[in-house]
Scaffold this motif. Structure first.
Motif, PDB file in Angstrom:
ATOM      1  N   MET B   1       5.250  10.768  -7.524  1.00 37.63           N
ATOM      2  CA  MET B   1       3.949  10.116  -7.582  1.00 37.63           C
ATOM      3  C   MET B   1       4.054   8.734  -6.949  1.00 37.63           C
ATOM      4  O   MET B   1       5.026   8.026  -7.137  1.00 37.63           O
ATOM      5  CB  MET B   1       3.508   9.979  -9.044  1.00 37.63           C
ATOM      6  N   ASN B   2       2.987   8.391  -6.237  1.00 40.75           N
ATOM      7  CA  ASN B   2       2.885   7.049  -5.662  1.00 40.75           C
ATOM      8  C   ASN B   2       1.585   6.432  -6.167  1.00 40.75           C
ATOM      9  O   ASN B   2       0.569   7.117  -6.251  1.00 40.75           O
ATOM     10  CB  ASN B   2       2.883   7.161  -4.133  1.00 40.75           C
ATOM     11  N   ILE B   3       1.625   5.152  -6.536  1.00 41.45           N
ATOM     12  CA  ILE B   3       0.411   4.485  -6.996  1.00 41.45           C
ATOM     13  C   ILE B   3       0.247   3.186  -6.216  1.00 41.45           C
ATOM     14  O   ILE B   3       1.162   2.360  -6.174  1.00 41.45           O
ATOM     15  CB  ILE B   3       0.466   4.147  -8.506  1.00 41.45           C
ATOM     16  N   GLN B   4      -0.935   3.027  -5.619  1.00 40.17           N
ATOM     17  CA  GLN B   4      -1.228   1.792  -4.895  1.00 40.17           C
ATOM     18  C   GLN B   4      -2.391   1.093  -5.579  1.00 40.17           C
ATOM     19  O   GLN B   4      -3.417   1.717  -5.868  1.00 40.17           O
ATOM     20  CB  GLN B   4      -1.604   2.099  -3.457  1.00 40.17           C
ATOM     21  N   ALA B   5      -2.218  -0.210  -5.827  1.00 37.01           N
ATOM     22  CA  ALA B   5      -3.261  -0.986  -6.495  1.00 37.01           C
ATOM     23  C   ALA B   5      -3.995  -1.854  -5.488  1.00 37.01           C
ATOM     24  O   ALA B   5      -3.374  -2.493  -4.633  1.00 37.01           O
ATOM     25  CB  ALA B   5      -2.640  -1.853  -7.575  1.00 37.01           C
ATOM     26  N   THR B   6      -5.324  -1.854  -5.579  1.00 37.53           N
ATOM     27  CA  THR B   6      -6.158  -2.697  -4.713  1.00 37.53           C
ATOM     28  C   THR B   6      -7.181  -3.398  -5.593  1.00 37.53           C
ATOM     29  O   THR B   6      -7.804  -2.757  -6.443  1.00 37.53           O
ATOM     30  CB  THR B   6      -6.929  -1.834  -3.683  1.00 37.53           C
ATOM     31  N   ASN B   7      -7.351  -4.683  -5.385  1.00 35.74           N
ATOM     32  CA  ASN B   7      -8.356  -5.407  -6.164  1.00 35.74           C
ATOM     33  C   ASN B   7      -9.688  -5.396  -5.434  1.00 35.74           C
ATOM     34  O   ASN B   7      -9.754  -5.649  -4.231  1.00 35.74           O
ATOM     35  CB  ASN B   7      -7.922  -6.853  -6.414  1.00 35.74           C
ATOM     36  N   ALA B   8     -10.735  -5.088  -6.204  1.00 38.98           N
ATOM     37  CA  ALA B   8     -12.110  -5.175  -5.691  1.00 38.98           C
ATOM     38  C   ALA B   8     -12.851  -6.110  -6.648  1.00 38.98           C
ATOM     39  O   ALA B   8     -13.479  -5.670  -7.600  1.00 38.98           O
ATOM     40  CB  ALA B   8     -12.753  -3.789  -5.659  1.00 38.98           C
ATOM     41  N   GLY B   9     -12.691  -7.417  -6.422  1.00 38.67           N
ATOM     42  CA  GLY B   9     -13.237  -8.399  -7.362  1.00 38.67           C
ATOM     43  C   GLY B   9     -12.482  -8.330  -8.676  1.00 38.67           C
ATOM     44  O   GLY B   9     -11.250  -8.366  -8.688  1.00 38.67           O
ATOM     45  N   GLN B  10     -13.224  -8.175  -9.752  1.00 36.19           N
ATOM     46  CA  GLN B  10     -12.602  -8.112 -11.082  1.00 36.19           C
ATOM     47  C   GLN B  10     -12.014  -6.727 -11.369  1.00 36.19           C
ATOM     48  O   GLN B  10     -11.360  -6.533 -12.387  1.00 36.19           O
ATOM     49  CB  GLN B  10     -13.653  -8.427 -12.163  1.00 36.19           C
ATOM     50  N   ILE B  11     -12.288  -5.815 -10.475  1.00 39.89           N
ATOM     51  CA  ILE B  11     -11.901  -4.425 -10.729  1.00 39.89           C
ATOM     52  C   ILE B  11     -10.650  -4.073  -9.919  1.00 39.89           C
ATOM     53  O   ILE B  11     -10.539  -4.457  -8.755  1.00 39.89           O
ATOM     54  CB  ILE B  11     -13.068  -3.484 -10.347  1.00 39.89           C
ATOM     55  N   THR B  12      -9.748  -3.357 -10.544  1.00 41.97           N
ATOM     56  CA  THR B  12      -8.559  -2.885  -9.819  1.00 41.97           C
ATOM     57  C   THR B  12      -8.662  -1.374  -9.628  1.00 41.97           C
ATOM     58  O   THR B  12      -8.917  -0.642 -10.582  1.00 41.97           O
ATOM     59  CB  THR B  12      -7.267  -3.196 -10.596  1.00 41.97           C
ATOM     60  N   VAL B  13      -8.491  -0.972  -8.386  1.00 43.09           N
ATOM     61  CA  VAL B  13      -8.479   0.467  -8.082  1.00 43.09           C
ATOM     62  C   VAL B  13      -7.025   0.899  -7.920  1.00 43.09           C
ATOM     63  O   VAL B  13      -6.284   0.328  -7.119  1.00 43.09           O
ATOM     64  CB  VAL B  13      -9.274   0.779  -6.795  1.00 43.09           C
ATOM     65  N   LEU B  14      -6.635   1.872  -8.705  1.00 43.00           N
ATOM     66  CA  LEU B  14      -5.283   2.427  -8.620  1.00 43.00           C
ATOM     67  C   LEU B  14      -5.397   3.792  -7.949  1.00 43.00           C
ATOM     68  O   LEU B  14      -6.055   4.694  -8.470  1.00 43.00           O
ATOM     69  CB  LEU B  14      -4.683   2.581 -10.024  1.00 43.00           C
ATOM     70  N   GLN B  15      -4.792   3.897  -6.798  1.00 39.17           N
ATOM     71  CA  GLN B  15      -4.880   5.136  -6.039  1.00 39.17           C
ATOM     72  C   GLN B  15      -3.574   5.902  -6.238  1.00 39.17           C
ATOM     73  O   GLN B  15      -2.516   5.454  -5.778  1.00 39.17           O
ATOM     74  CB  GLN B  15      -5.092   4.817  -4.563  1.00 39.17           C
ATOM     75  N   ALA B  16      -3.667   7.020  -6.923  1.00 39.47           N
ATOM     76  CA  ALA B  16      -2.455   7.785  -7.227  1.00 39.47           C
ATOM     77  C   ALA B  16      -2.364   8.992  -6.305  1.00 39.47           C
ATOM     78  O   ALA B  16      -3.384   9.542  -5.884  1.00 39.47           O
ATOM     79  CB  ALA B  16      -2.476   8.249  -8.678  1.00 39.47           C
ATOM     80  N   SER B  17      -1.144   9.392  -6.002  1.00 39.58           N
ATOM     81  CA  SER B  17      -0.970  10.611  -5.208  1.00 39.58           C
ATOM     82  C   SER B  17       0.277  11.350  -5.669  1.00 39.58           C
ATOM     83  O   SER B  17       1.197  10.750  -6.229  1.00 39.58           O
ATOM     84  CB  SER B  17      -0.878  10.280  -3.717  1.00 39.58           C
ATOM     85  N   GLY B  18       0.258  12.654  -5.459  1.00 38.25           N
ATOM     86  CA  GLY B  18       1.398  13.478  -5.854  1.00 38.25           C
ATOM     87  C   GLY B  18       1.179  14.126  -7.203  1.00 38.25           C
ATOM     88  O   GLY B  18       0.048  14.363  -7.620  1.00 38.25           O
ATOM     89  N   ARG B  19       2.275  14.394  -7.894  1.00 42.36           N
ATOM     90  CA  ARG B  19       2.204  15.070  -9.193  1.00 42.36           C
ATOM     91  C   ARG B  19       2.366  14.051 -10.307  1.00 42.36           C
ATOM     92  O   ARG B  19       3.138  13.104 -10.167  1.00 42.36           O
ATOM     93  CB  ARG B  19       3.358  16.073  -9.312  1.00 42.36           C
ATOM     94  N   ILE B  20       1.653  14.252 -11.397  1.00 40.47           N
ATOM     95  CA  ILE B  20       1.849  13.410 -12.577  1.00 40.47           C
ATOM     96  C   ILE B  20       2.303  14.343 -13.695  1.00 40.47           C
ATOM     97  O   ILE B  20       1.553  15.226 -14.130  1.00 40.47           O
ATOM     98  CB  ILE B  20       0.568  12.655 -12.967  1.00 40.47           C
TER      99      ILE B  20
END
Lengths: 142, 110
Positions: B1-20
């Protein structure tokens, strides 16, 4: 009834992939489609994880887990055998999916998924070993 | 699994890929905990790239949501695959999480 194939793994979470690869190989050979193999993967993943966490309590030297596969009429038999302390996971109460967030406790969902994804699931113990037998049909699901 | 975090103002988007699964669910828990510790409590988990989630992954989603609710935060989900949505529905989690078709919709919902 056909030839039974067996894989023995060390009881640790990193061995799960080995078991899934074994299921992919023989599942496809015995005629399971992609969705059926996914259902078998998730089910065996949940069972091995339970045995590693609760049966062997993460002691990878405490015993073994064996995955056995055999073609049956209309499907494939998968049997997970381990020598952890005897425990029937099917006796675990099914968690309530309608519970609100704060009343939810961890655990219990894995075996629930196994019951849902496999066509039959039975448990027995013999010779001090746990045997969980699952049947997956080769007929496409509606 | 890979997780990338991006901030959109006060909100954080965590983009996950692969198997969890049980092998890496702790990585997901650590990611949530790091965000909460840093004061980021409005989280979107984009599951578009996740094709497999076992109960170990679901458990960490529930644990994170419990922690976030205690600090008036939330974890909202975006783009779960058919298979991930199916296990969420079996566990009744589709009624506990707000689930959106896109990350943008999840962000706008805060």
């Amino acid at each position: 009834m056909g030839e039974r194939h067996t894989l023995q793994i060390i009881p640790r979470l990193t061995s799960v992939q080995e078991a899934l690869d074994f299921i992919s190989e023989w599942g496809a050979h015995y005629g399971l489609d992609e969705d059926a193999i996914y259902h078998c993967h998730l089910s065996v993943d949940e069972i091995i994880t339970n045995v590693v966490e609760h049966g062997f309590e993460f002691d990878e030297n405490a015993g073994f887990i064996r995955i056995e596969m055999e073609p049956m009429e209309g499907g494939v038999l998968i049997e997970v055998v381990d020598n952890a302390p005897l425990f029937n996971p099917l006796m675990h109460p099914t968690p309530d999916p309608s519970l609100p967030l704060l009343e939810r406790e961890n655990g219990g969902w894995g075996i629930h998924f196994v019951r849902k994804f496999m066509n039959s699931v039975t448990y027995h113990s013999t010779g001090g070993m746990n045997h969980l037998r699952m049947l997956k049909s080769t007929a496409p699901e509606a | 699994m890979n997780i990338q975090a991006t901030n959109a103002g006060q909100i954080t988007v965590l983009q996950a890929s692969g198997r969890i699964d049980s092998m890496n669910a702790q990585q997901l828990a650590d990611t949530f905990n790091a965000q909460i510790s840093a004061g980021q409590t409005q989280l979107v988990l984009d599951l578009a790239g996740v094709d497999y989630m076992s109960s170990a992954g679901l458990r960490e989603l529930v644990n994170a949501l419990k922690k976030l609710k205690k600090v008036a935060g939330d974890l909202r989900l975006a783009q779960p695959s058919k298979r991930v949505r199916e296990v969420m529905e079996m566990a009744g989690l589709d009624t506990i999480f707000l689930i959106f078709e896109t990350s943008a919709e999840a962000i706008d919902s805060f």
